[in-house]
Write an enzyme that holds these catalytic residues in place. Structure first.
Site, mmCIF file in Angstrom:
data_model
loop_
_atom_site.group_PDB
_atom_site.id
_atom_site.type_symbol
_atom_site.label_atom_id
_atom_site.label_comp_id
_atom_site.label_asym_id
_atom_site.label_seq_id
_atom_site.Cartn_x
_atom_site.Cartn_y
_atom_site.Cartn_z
ATOM 1 N N ASP A 122 0.866 -1.181 0.000
ATOM 2 C CA ASP A 122 0.000 0.000 0.000
ATOM 3 C C ASP A 122 0.901 1.228 0.000
ATOM 4 O OD1 ASP A 122 -2.394 -1.451 0.095
ATOM 5 O OD2 ASP A 122 -2.408 -1.505 2.279
ATOM 6 N N ASP A 138 -6.948 -1.448 -4.589
ATOM 7 C CA ASP A 138 -8.012 -1.084 -3.648
ATOM 8 C C ASP A 138 -8.972 -0.080 -4.286
ATOM 9 O OD1 ASP A 138 -6.716 -2.676 -1.758
ATOM 10 O OD2 ASP A 138 -5.686 -0.978 -0.835
#
Length: 178
Positions: A122, A138
């Site tokens: 991330d 995401d």
């Protein structure tokens, strides 16, 4: 209803899926090579790029439960593929087919990380609202889920999404004939 060429929509879905997965992989590779120990502020107090290794699910929940993510992702991808193949191949269902394709590419992007790295990379952080760090896959999942809800609420009726046996007419088609 205008019929869509079967090979054409399959090729478009496959190309869209591959392009989105590749973009996700490239962005995560860039983040891993560039941002580790070197976060970047894009807009002061609003948007930053920070490297994070997430071994859990959304917002870092369910840490260390990789086996569950493997099973759920494979089941999800198989169900979505079956749903796409089951839908009638006409223009009316293209938004649904493409939305499911985008959602699947996000699931596949994070699944690749879990398989190869044992965590998901991330790197996008919205400081303004202190939102958990996320990635491109995401975004695919979140946006396509919102679009899917809108499609189900406002475009398709229950009869549109009933399982259709090849060659069997829907209620609407039967009504039109009468």
């Amino acid at each position: 209803m205008k019929k869509v060429l079967t090979k054409g929509w399959i090729a478009c879905c496959a190309a869209l899926f591959m392009v989105l997965v590749i973009l996700d992989r490239v962005s995560k590779t860039w983040a891993a090579n560039t941002l580790q120990g070197n976060p970047r502020v894009l807009i002061e107090g609003v948007l930053e790029l920070r490297y994070l290794e997430n071994t859990g699910a959304a917002w870092g929940t369910m840490q260390g439960m990789q086996w569950l993510f493997y099973i759920l992702t494979v089941v999800f991808l198989v169900l979505v593929l079956l749903e796409i193949l089951r839908l009638r191949k006409d223009d009316r269902y293209l938004p649904l087919i493409y939305t499911l394709t985008v959602m699947s590419s996000g699931a596949a992007g994070n699944f690749i990380d879990r398989l190869t790295l044992k965590y998901v990379i991330d790197f996008v952080y919205i400081r303004l609202i202190d939102f958990p760090i996320f990635n491109l896959a995401d975004c695919y999942i979140t946006v396509s889920t919102a679009v899917l809800m809108i499609l189900i609420l406002f475009r398709y009726s229950g009869a549109d999404l009933d399982y259709i046996i090849p060659g069997q007419k829907t209620e609407k088609e039967t009504e039109k004939e009468q």
